[in-house]
Scaffold this active site. Structure first.
Site, mmCIF file in Angstrom:
data_model
loop_
_atom_site.group_PDB
_atom_site.id
_atom_site.type_symbol
_atom_site.label_atom_id
_atom_site.label_comp_id
_atom_site.label_asym_id
_atom_site.label_seq_id
_atom_site.Cartn_x
_atom_site.Cartn_y
_atom_site.Cartn_z
ATOM 1 N N ARG A 171 56.297 150.146 113.105
ATOM 2 C CA ARG A 171 56.745 151.129 114.099
ATOM 3 C C ARG A 171 57.746 152.100 113.504
ATOM 4 N NH1 ARG A 171 57.735 147.087 119.012
ATOM 5 N NH2 ARG A 171 58.894 146.086 117.347
ATOM 6 N N THR A 196 59.847 138.732 109.083
ATOM 7 C CA THR A 196 59.131 139.817 109.769
ATOM 8 C C THR A 196 58.174 140.451 108.776
ATOM 9 O OG1 THR A 196 59.336 142.081 110.620
ATOM 10 C CG2 THR A 196 61.195 141.287 109.332
ATOM 11 N N ILE A 197 56.998 140.828 109.260
ATOM 12 C CA ILE A 197 56.050 141.467 108.333
ATOM 13 C C ILE A 197 56.503 142.879 107.957
ATOM 14 C CG2 ILE A 197 54.077 140.129 109.173
ATOM 15 C CD1 ILE A 197 53.113 142.803 110.523
ATOM 16 N N ASP A 198 57.490 143.410 108.679
ATOM 17 C CA ASP A 198 57.873 144.822 108.483
ATOM 18 C C ASP A 198 58.662 145.099 107.211
ATOM 19 O OD1 ASP A 198 56.635 145.411 110.850
ATOM 20 O OD2 ASP A 198 58.470 145.396 112.044
ATOM 21 N N ARG A 202 60.224 137.462 122.527
ATOM 22 C CA ARG A 202 61.231 138.528 122.528
ATOM 23 C C ARG A 202 61.981 138.345 123.842
ATOM 24 N NH1 ARG A 202 59.529 141.914 118.306
ATOM 25 N NH2 ARG A 202 57.294 142.196 118.070
ATOM 26 N N ASP A 222 65.094 142.337 113.016
ATOM 27 C CA ASP A 222 66.341 142.985 113.439
ATOM 28 C C ASP A 222 66.758 142.639 114.868
ATOM 29 O OD1 ASP A 222 64.212 144.458 114.371
ATOM 30 O OD2 ASP A 222 64.981 146.407 113.734
ATOM 31 N N ASP A 266 61.787 145.385 106.818
ATOM 32 C CA ASP A 266 62.730 146.480 107.065
ATOM 33 C C ASP A 266 64.178 146.008 107.227
ATOM 34 O OD1 ASP A 266 62.238 145.156 109.421
ATOM 35 O OD2 ASP A 266 62.041 146.952 110.642
ATOM 36 N N LEU A 294 46.044 141.318 113.663
ATOM 37 C CA LEU A 294 45.456 140.418 112.650
ATOM 38 C C LEU A 294 46.361 140.374 111.412
ATOM 39 C CD1 LEU A 294 43.687 141.457 109.923
ATOM 40 C CD2 LEU A 294 42.247 142.425 111.676
ATOM 41 N N GLN A 295 47.180 141.423 111.238
ATOM 42 C CA GLN A 295 48.108 141.454 110.094
ATOM 43 C C GLN A 295 49.212 140.411 110.222
ATOM 44 O OE1 GLN A 295 48.914 145.975 109.171
ATOM 45 N NE2 GLN A 295 48.175 145.724 111.250
ATOM 46 N N GLY A 316 58.605 139.073 116.631
ATOM 47 C CA GLY A 316 57.212 138.987 116.172
ATOM 48 C C GLY A 316 57.058 137.881 115.145
#
Ligand code: F6P
Length: 326
Positions: free
Chosen positions: A175, A129-131, A75, A106, A133, A257-258, A14
């Site tokens: 997620r 990554t925006i996550d 991906r 990841d 994580d 949009l994020q 992403g």
């Protein structure tokens, strides 16, 4: 130590705001150190399909402020196969590359780890990554911008929620991780924040809403991470609708949009520092590590640790979000 003469850079998974700033830093620091740098388009797909371009200082003009990634991202399914990775290695070798910088999350790091183990290719990851994580870095590139983007939307939803005295469920990305939800829940004044890491029940949520109604709360926003165990925002809203009638309920899913927009100053600086660290790491003979920033300082974390030791959510932030939402 072998002298590094030519490296490749790609973005995968992403996209995240600030990836362009990281590419720019990789390109410019490589050139600064006399290393040639090749851009690989569309992540690992471009590595398999030999979609390479030699970059120069001017190739990365005016991208510092742009969202997305000019190298494109994917991906890759092909890179999950042994044949795909074999083809990728042939192209890597034929292009005369001595190392690879991969920018992503990841999934990207998992691919890099396997590739490096199979073909002894020096690889350094940059957390993009925006996550947020990944373990071993205080922040990942894009997280700050994504939070600010989500917050801007939440503030706007608050205006209409309060005008109509409504209850809104706002779904943010994540997620498997609730980082965006917790930050925006606190900053946006959410009455409740529902994340994959916690086990809120519908009854607990209802009792929170009941209290708010008793206290004459005129608008309520519940921020919910897409991976919440209670279900999606739409599902949770339906469950709540079935049990209360004192609020008119609406749902907003912020979605992709994020992931867009111009990166914040914080993400541009983070990406720039990490990009330089990745090139310096390769130059020093490092491999299979992520160039991150831990406790404010550059750090190199083995890729398998970055992927498997998940980044701890700040439980104190989660705690204060509960205290402040009465
Ligand atoms: O990993 C970044 C992310 O935006 C997650 O927050 C989200 O769950 C996922 O990617 C969405 O992926 P896609 O863009 O493939 O739908």
């Amino acid at each position: 130590m072998n002298k590094v003469k030519k490296i490749g850079v790609l973005t995968s998974g992403g996209d995240a705001p600030g990836m362009n700033a990281a590419i720019r830093a990789v390109v410019r620091s490589s050139i600064y150190y006399g290393i040639d740098v090749v851009g690989i388009y569309r992540g690992y797909d471009g590595l398999i399909q030999n979609d390479f371009e030699l970059l120069n200082v001017r190739s990365v003009n005016h991208i510092l402020n742009r969202g997305g990634t000019f190298l494109k991202s994917a991906r890759s399914q092909g890179f999950r196969t042994k044949e795909g990775r074999k083809q990728a290695f042939e192209n890597f070798k034929n292009a005369g590359l001595d190392g690879l910088v991969v920018i992503g999350g990841d999934g990207t790091f998992t691919g890099a780890h396997i590739f490096s183990q199979e073909f002894q290719v020096p690889v350094i990851g940059i957390p993009g990554t925006i996550d947020n994580d990944l373990a071993g870095t205080d922040f990942t590139i894009g997280f700050d911008t994504a939070c600010n983007t989500a917050l801007e939307a939440i503030d706007k939803i608050r205006d209409t929620a309060s005008s109509h005295e409504r209850l809104f469920f706002v779904e943010v990305m994540g997620r498997d991780a609730g980082f965006i939800a917790v930050k925006t829940g606190i900053a946006g004044g959410a009455v409740a924040t529902i994340i994959p890491e916690s086990d809120w029940t519908i009854d607990e949520l209802i009792s929170k809403l009941d209290k708010g109604a008793e206290n004459k709360k005129s608008s309520n926003l519940v921020v919910i991470a897409e991976g919440s165990k209670l279900g999606s925002a739409l599902e949770v809203a339906e469950k709540v609708k079935a049990k209360i009638d004192y609020y008119d309920i609406r749902v907003t899913i912020l979605g992709h949009l994020q992931r867009g927009g111009s990166p914040s100053a914080f993400d541009r600086v983070l990406a720039s520092r990490m990009g330089v660290a990745a090139v310096e790491g390769l130059k020093e003979g490092k491999s299979e590590v992520m160039a991150g920033i831990a406790n404010g300082h550059i750090s190199y974390t083995p890729l398998d640790i970055a992927i498997n030791d998940s980044q701890e959510l700040d439980l104190d932030e989660f705690r204060i979000s509960k205290i402040l939402s009465i």
